[in-house]
Design a protein around this motif. Structure first.
Motif, mmCIF file in Angstrom:
data_model
loop_
_atom_site.group_PDB
_atom_site.id
_atom_site.type_symbol
_atom_site.label_atom_id
_atom_site.label_comp_id
_atom_site.label_asym_id
_atom_site.label_seq_id
_atom_site.Cartn_x
_atom_site.Cartn_y
_atom_site.Cartn_z
ATOM 1 N N GLY A 1 0.867 -1.037 -0.047
ATOM 2 C CA GLY A 1 0.052 0.506 -0.394
ATOM 3 C C GLY A 1 0.648 1.458 0.310
ATOM 4 N N LEU A 2 0.340 2.231 -0.104
ATOM 5 C CA LEU A 2 1.068 3.120 -0.868
ATOM 6 C C LEU A 2 0.153 4.766 -0.423
ATOM 7 C CD1 LEU A 2 3.334 5.098 -1.933
ATOM 8 C CD2 LEU A 2 2.389 4.822 -3.959
ATOM 9 N N VAL A 3 1.077 5.497 0.548
ATOM 10 C CA VAL A 3 0.241 6.928 1.466
ATOM 11 C C VAL A 3 1.032 8.546 0.534
ATOM 12 C CG1 VAL A 3 -0.774 8.220 2.844
ATOM 13 C CG2 VAL A 3 -0.701 6.194 3.415
ATOM 14 N N THR B 1 -1.035 -2.086 -8.683
ATOM 15 C CA THR B 1 -2.109 -2.210 -8.072
ATOM 16 C C THR B 1 -2.366 -2.519 -6.735
ATOM 17 O OG1 THR B 1 -1.226 -4.621 -7.765
ATOM 18 C CG2 THR B 1 -2.836 -4.547 -10.314
ATOM 19 N N ALA B 2 -1.179 -2.146 -6.395
ATOM 20 C CA ALA B 2 -1.264 -1.975 -5.153
ATOM 21 C C ALA B 2 -2.490 -0.354 -4.291
ATOM 22 C CB ALA B 2 -0.357 -1.243 -3.320
ATOM 23 N N PRO B 3 -3.583 -0.189 -3.228
ATOM 24 C CA PRO B 3 -4.044 0.859 -2.696
ATOM 25 C C PRO B 3 -3.043 2.254 -2.235
ATOM 26 C CG PRO B 3 -4.919 -1.592 -1.332
ATOM 27 C CD PRO B 3 -3.744 -1.709 -2.558
ATOM 28 N N VAL B 4 -4.081 3.066 -2.894
ATOM 29 C CA VAL B 4 -2.619 4.356 -2.818
ATOM 30 C C VAL B 4 -3.919 5.411 -3.083
ATOM 31 C CG1 VAL B 4 -1.841 5.620 -4.511
ATOM 32 C CG2 VAL B 4 -1.574 3.425 -5.213
ATOM 33 N N LEU B 5 -3.191 6.010 -1.349
ATOM 34 C CA LEU B 5 -4.385 7.275 -1.026
ATOM 35 C C LEU B 5 -3.439 8.104 -1.439
ATOM 36 C CD1 LEU B 5 -6.409 9.173 0.546
ATOM 37 C CD2 LEU B 5 -5.292 8.421 2.759
ATOM 38 N N ALA C 1 -4.256 10.772 -8.184
ATOM 39 C CA ALA C 1 -4.948 9.490 -7.680
ATOM 40 C C ALA C 1 -5.014 8.317 -8.647
ATOM 41 C CB ALA C 1 -5.613 10.387 -7.256
ATOM 42 N N ASP C 2 -5.059 9.820 -10.510
ATOM 43 C CA ASP C 2 -6.094 8.833 -10.953
ATOM 44 C C ASP C 2 -4.896 7.993 -11.536
ATOM 45 O OD1 ASP C 2 -8.388 9.434 -10.647
ATOM 46 O OD2 ASP C 2 -8.055 11.675 -12.079
#
Length: 291
Positions: free
Chosen positions: A120-122, A223-227, A246-247
């Protein structure tokens, strides 16, 4: 202070909020910005260390880590290899990764180069105009505040450009520009702006290697969730390009924190924590591969 071995054998340092405690907290690798600012300015990210084990690398030439042996090894593109060594050192299958400001360049470089190792990525108030075609809007945000003499003086200093003659003058320029980074310039903001020294040599090395032309395209395969966390009135990055970033990611989303500049954990700590806790909570619940 714990040490790991970088991609070229160099010993590199990192801070660990929960060293050898045995607490079952998911590690969050957290990258400071600046570029090349001492990570002390991150603090504990509004108490986030109560939810995650904050592992904060001292990037090459910053804090306790030695200066890069050559400029290229200190670039954000090459330092992605150091993060991969840190993952191996920590014994993690995948990284839960966060970056602030210029630290997001390194975070996205890691995502582009090692997407299979990302849980995941922030991205906190990231510069984005090098990755998206959305027109920049920072100047519009700046124009609304030029009636404030403190802000106007900071803007004039920024327009004059940094003094690259030595570290002290480089840091003095950053301090004079500091009000640009906040939605207000009160005691809390002034105290925070005084924390964390910049390294001139490390900052120059950080940008010494251009990423490949398909950098943005590579992020489209993450593919990991990104905020992506944006400040509504961030005069350093603007707003529209940050939201558009984000897009690029198949599982990306943006959160805008109102009445906030470049440092949301300082300016709007409660809102910042709500946004991060929701994102991290969903990741921790479904993915244990980074433990």
């Amino acid at each position: 202070m714990p040490i790991y071995t970088g991609s070229d054998g160099t010993p590199l340092h990192y801070d660990d909020s929960h060293p050898a405690t045995g607490e079952d907290l998911p590690p969050l690798i957290t990258l400071a910005g600046g570029a090349a600012r001492h990570p002390g300015y991150l603090g504990d990210l509004a108490g986030l260390s109560s939810r995650c084990r904050l592992v904060v690398p001292h990037l090459r030439g910053v804090g306790n880590s030695p200066e890069p042996s050559d400029d290229s090894s200190g670039s954000y593109w090459r330092q992605a290899e150091d993060l991969e060594r840190l993952r191996e050192h920590l014994g993690l299958d995948r990284l839960l990764l966060a970056g602030h400001s210029a630290g997001t360049r390194l975070a996205t470089a890691y995502a582009a180069r090692f997407p299979q190792r990302l849980a995941g990525l922030v991205l906190i108030t990231p510069p984005a105009t090098h990755l998206v075609a959305t027109p920049p809007d920072a100047e519009e945000l700046i124009a609304r505040r030029l009636g404030d003499p403190v802000f106007a003086a900071a803007r004039a200093a920024a327009e004059g450009g940094p003094d690259l003659s030595d570290d002290d003058r480089f840091n003095d320029w950053h301090r004079r520009c500091a009000p640009l980074g906040y939605a207000a310039w009160g005691p809390a903001e002034q105290a925070h702006a005084a924390v964390g020294r910049w390294s001139l040599a490390a900052a120059l090395a950080y940008f010494s290697v251009a990423p490949p032309e398909d950098f943005a395209g590579r992020l489209g395969r993450v593919t990991a969730p990104v905020l992506v966390v944006a400040g509504e009135v961030d005069c350093l990055t603007g707003l529209a390009p940050v939201v558009a970033l984000a897009d690029l990611f198949p599982a990306g989303r943006a959160a805008v924190i109102e009445r906030c500049g470049h440092y949301p954990w300082v300016e709007r700590p409660d809102e910042f924590r709500r946004v991060l806790d929701a994102h991290l909570g969903s990741l921790i619940e479904v993915d244990h591969h980074f433990r």
